[in-house]
Design an enzyme around this catalytic site. Structure first.
Site, PDB file in Angstrom:
ATOM      1  N   TYR A  77      -2.824   4.706   6.987  1.00  0.00           N
ATOM      2  CA  TYR A  77      -2.979   4.122   8.183  1.00  0.00           C
ATOM      3  C   TYR A  77      -4.177   4.667   8.893  1.00  0.00           C
ATOM      4  CZ  TYR A  77       1.322   1.442   7.915  1.00  0.00           C
ATOM      5  OH  TYR A  77       2.125   0.347   7.438  1.00  0.00           O
TER       6      TYR A  77
ATOM      7  N   LYS B  85       0.903  -1.122  -0.008  1.00  0.00           N
ATOM      8  CA  LYS B  85       0.079  -0.065  -0.129  1.00  0.00           C
ATOM      9  C   LYS B  85       0.835   1.275  -0.059  1.00  0.00           C
ATOM     10  CE  LYS B  85      -0.086   0.151   4.988  1.00  0.00           C
ATOM     11  NZ  LYS B  85       1.246   0.806   4.868  1.00  0.00           N
TER      12      LYS B  85
END
Length: 368
Positions: A221, A136
């Site tokens: 996140y 990611k």
């Protein structure tokens, strides 16, 4: 890390009509007896620091094994081949890796390269007929992400994203509590994600390679955490950018962004993404009946946390070990994590990042 038995051949598994949910407890129990199922044979693309971490973690996997290498640095390939006993026929560079199409000993490729390279590399892997795990953020914007999802669907291969927290036991427990209604009606989430970045010449501060700055690397996140902690998708965002060092953080490379998200239930999230402050790795969830606090919340571990019921005591297992075993279960057995790790999940985060960047430029609330 302990050694493991020889891996078995790739097996064909029939589709499962109903999704099976993964639980970290499955792997805790499995460690007491030999595993005899199919092994996901993985090639790592990008032998940098995180690739090194994944490779080391995979030494403890039961369902996944490192069998191939893709790198632009021949000396790294030599060192890794010796360390992990990788056959020469399973090693490629960035010009030749399309040839994995003809290699039946590789099932999947884990793309761990700079963000700006993900799209083209993922599509090439998919066209070679191999499953793809992509670190990611999946791409540098939602347009890229959609192209990646479409290409993998067309090639009939899985596209998974390296969301290791979706397998982390304490995180999974908080999500379980939320699903069980133990926090009551959820009201608020706070996510703090940041560290002080070093070398100003690194790729993470290069707009073309990174796609942005702290938001792409660490802010994601808090975006993903807000979504899995609240269990909803945001319907609007607002955001404000602060830049104190325009030399280090050039145009298009964000240093610090504060952003807010609103959700259909009325819950809100307030988050901070930064490359200019350290010791920021905290999630807080507030509901009418209780709370959850995690600090550190997304670091490599151990994760620490507590809720209104007390300390979270689930054991620490290397995140990438759980992730790779869990992804092997997903590919071979249809076992789904408590929160998805597929390309659609990666695309949702990219759409939110696009909206946050738009909000910083316009100063306006952006609807999703």
């Amino acid at each position: 890390m302990g050694s493991r038995r020889d891996f078995l051949g790739k097996l064909t598994v029939s589709a499962i009509s109903l999704p099976i949910l993964y639980s970290p407890a499955q792997l805790f129990a499995a460690s007491s007896k030999p595993y005899e199922g199919p092994i996901l044979r993985v090639a790592i693309m990008g032998l940098g620091s995180y690739g090194t971490r994944v490779a080391k973690a995979m030494e403890s996997c039961q369902r996944a094994k490192l069998v191939g290498l893709i790198s632009g640095t021949p000396s790294k390939v030599v060192d890794w081949r010796a360390k992990y006993d990788i056959p020469e026929k399973n090693c490629y560079n960035y010009d030749t890796f399309d040839q994995i199409k003809n290699n039946p000993d590789i099932d999947a490729v884990y793309v761990i390269t700079p963000n700006g390279l993900h799209k083209d590399q993922v599509i090439r892997v998919a066209k070679a007929g191999k499953h793809v795990i992509c670190e990611k953020p999946m791409g540098i914007n939602a347009k890229e992400g959609q192209e990646m999802v479409d290409a993998c669907k067309a090639a009939k291969v899985k596209l998974l994203v390296g969301y290791r927290m979706h397998y982390e036991p304490k995180t999974v427990e908080v999500i379980r509590m939320r699903k069980a209604g133990e926090f009551g009606k959820l009201k608020f989430f706070q996510g703090l994600s940041g560290f002080t970045i070093g070398d100003p010449t690194q790729w993470r501060l290069n707009k073309k390679l990174a796609g942005g700055g702290a938001m792409m690397d660490i802010g994601i996140y808090s975006i993903n955490g807000a979504r899995y902690m609240l269990g909803e998708e945001p319907i609007w965002v607002t955001a404000q950018e602060t830049k104190t060092d325009p030399v280090k953080f050039k145009e298009g490379v964000d240093e610090t962004i504060q952003f807010q998200m609103g959700f259909p239930s009325g819950a809100t999230a307030s988050c901070l993404s930064t490359y200019a402050m350290s010791h920021l790795d905290r999630f807080f969830l507030n509901g009418e009946k209780g709370f959850a606090e995690m600090q550190p919340s997304t670091g490599y571990g151990p994760i620490k946390g507590r809720t209104h019921k007390g300390e979270l005591t689930q054991p620490h297992i290397t995140h990438q070990t759980l992730q790779m075993d869990g992804m092997a279960q997903l590919i071979f057995e249809g076992v789904q994590p408590i929160v998805p790790v597929d390309g659609e999940e990666g695309l949702r985060d990219l759409k939110i990042i696009d909206a946050i960047y738009k909000a910083t430029k316009t100063g306006q609330k952006v609807d999703l």
